[in-house]
Design an enzyme around this catalytic site. Structure first.
Site, PDB file in Angstrom:
ATOM      1  N   VAL A  14       0.871  -1.174   0.000  1.00 30.12           N
ATOM      2  CA  VAL A  14       0.000   0.000   0.000  1.00 30.12           C
ATOM      3  C   VAL A  14       0.908   1.223   0.000  1.00 30.12           C
ATOM      4  O   VAL A  14       1.837   1.316   0.808  1.00 30.12           O
ATOM      5  CB  VAL A  14      -0.926   0.028   1.237  1.00 30.12           C
ATOM      6  CG1 VAL A  14      -1.888   1.210   1.160  1.00 30.12           C
ATOM      7  CG2 VAL A  14      -1.688  -1.283   1.364  1.00 30.12           C
ATOM      8  N   CYS A  15       0.663   2.155  -0.913  1.00 23.45           N
ATOM      9  CA  CYS A  15       1.388   3.415  -0.952  1.00 23.45           C
ATOM     10  C   CYS A  15       2.901   3.179  -1.069  1.00 23.45           C
ATOM     11  O   CYS A  15       3.363   2.425  -1.908  1.00 23.45           O
ATOM     12  CB  CYS A  15       1.026   4.248   0.268  1.00 23.45           C
ATOM     13  SG  CYS A  15       1.458   5.998   0.168  1.00 23.45           S
ATOM     14  N   ALA A  16       3.697   3.813  -0.192  1.00 25.09           N
ATOM     15  CA  ALA A  16       5.153   3.713  -0.267  1.00 25.09           C
ATOM     16  C   ALA A  16       5.659   2.316   0.035  1.00 25.09           C
ATOM     17  O   ALA A  16       6.842   2.030  -0.178  1.00 25.09           O
ATOM     18  CB  ALA A  16       5.794   4.709   0.698  1.00 25.09           C
TER      19      ALA A  16
END
Length: 303
Positions: free
Chosen positions: A105-107
């Site tokens: 998720v995300c970074a």
């Protein structure tokens, strides 16, 4: 029993973690075999929102049916922070090599990149760090402005709320769309979005201005975009003339109120069509009196 293991790193975003965890926990409440575990390289993990988390240091035994999820963390970028040990990266590589699935998720995509799992594969991340992810991992195929990607048991999502979409996709793939819809409804998630849908909706793309009058009109249109909204009624609702409203709205958003309403209708219709609705049914739901208008708008945006 399928195990979902969350790898927690310092500065982890709570929603990046809690959103997917809630999806799988809710699926388990409905009788589907999930157990959740949390692993970190230190016993206490600080979060981006200030709430410390406690996690185990030992990885459970994992099989091909299990999933490792790496939630994102707060940094100005996906650069060298936080430090993720070589042993942890090897766990990610080994799990995938044995037929397991890894997700981010995300970074968190940066962790998969460091493990070499993005090389030659489609992936995505939050729009703020897409360019840097591509620079740091040139062998990865970074897909911009989508909610999530799936490529050879490597799943990456854009970040924050899109982790929920990614987890619902996993549930739908394993148990069918009806189960995913049941989970989404229990979580009061408005819609279950497909991976190719854009990270930023029309409601958000035109909200970066500072004009309070225009924001108030947008609130009215957002709530009733599928109904007739005459310009005189909108102008009266915010206490300005039709000419003033059109001028303010165009200056703030680059669109007229009607064009903005059409953008919302088109986006809603496109979402329904991507989930199997006919053009006629999508047009009716979005508020188009004539499906031919929807067809023309879709053709215009496809050019």
């Amino acid at each position: 029993m399928s195990r979902i293991v969350f790898l927690l790193v310092p500065g982890v975003h709570l929603l990046d973690l809690a959103g997917p965890a809630q999806v799988f926990s809710t699926a388990a409440d409905f009788g589907h075999p999930y157990t959740l575990s949390y692993v970190a390289e230190q016993p206490q993990v600080p979060t981006a929102q200030g709430l410390p988390l406690v996690a185990g240091a030992d990885w459970p035994e994992l099989g091909p049916e299990d999933l490792i999820v790496v939630p994102g963390w707060r940094t100005g970028a996906v650069d060298g922070r936080p430090v993720i040990g070589t042993a942890t990266l090897q766990v990610l590589r080994d799990h995938h090599a044995r037929g397991g699935t890894v997700a981010s998720v995300c970074a968190g995509a940066e962790a998969l990149g460091r493990a070499g799992l993005l090389d030659g594969r489609r992936c995505t991340t939050h729009h703020d760090v897409q360019d840097e992810l591509a620079q740091r991992h040139p062998a990865a195929v970074v897909v911009r402005d989508v909610l999530f990607t799936v490529d050879d048991r490597v799943i990456t999502s854009a970040g924050i709320a899109s982790g929920i979409d990614m987890a619902l996709h996993v549930v739908a793939t394993r148990h069918g769309p009806a189960v995913a819809a049941q989970v989404a409804r229990d979580m009061v998630v408005h819609t279950r979005r497909n991976g190719h849908e854009p990270q930023s909706s029309a409601m958000l793309r035109h909200r970066s201005h500072l004009d309070d009058t225009v924001h108030r009109v947008q609130n009215l249109i957002d709530a009733r975009f599928d109904r007739p909204l005459p310009l005189p009624a909108l102008a009266s609702a915010v206490g300005v003339s039709e000419r003033t409203l059109t001028r303010l709205f165009s200056r703030a958003t680059g669109l007229t109120p009607l064009r903005y309403q059409q953008a919302l209708r088109l986006e809603h219709a496109q979402h329904l069509i991507s989930h199997g609705a006919t053009i006629d049914a999508a047009a009716r739901s979005a508020g188009f009196e004539d499906p031919r208008m929807l067809r023309r708008l879709r053709a215009r945006t496809a050019v």
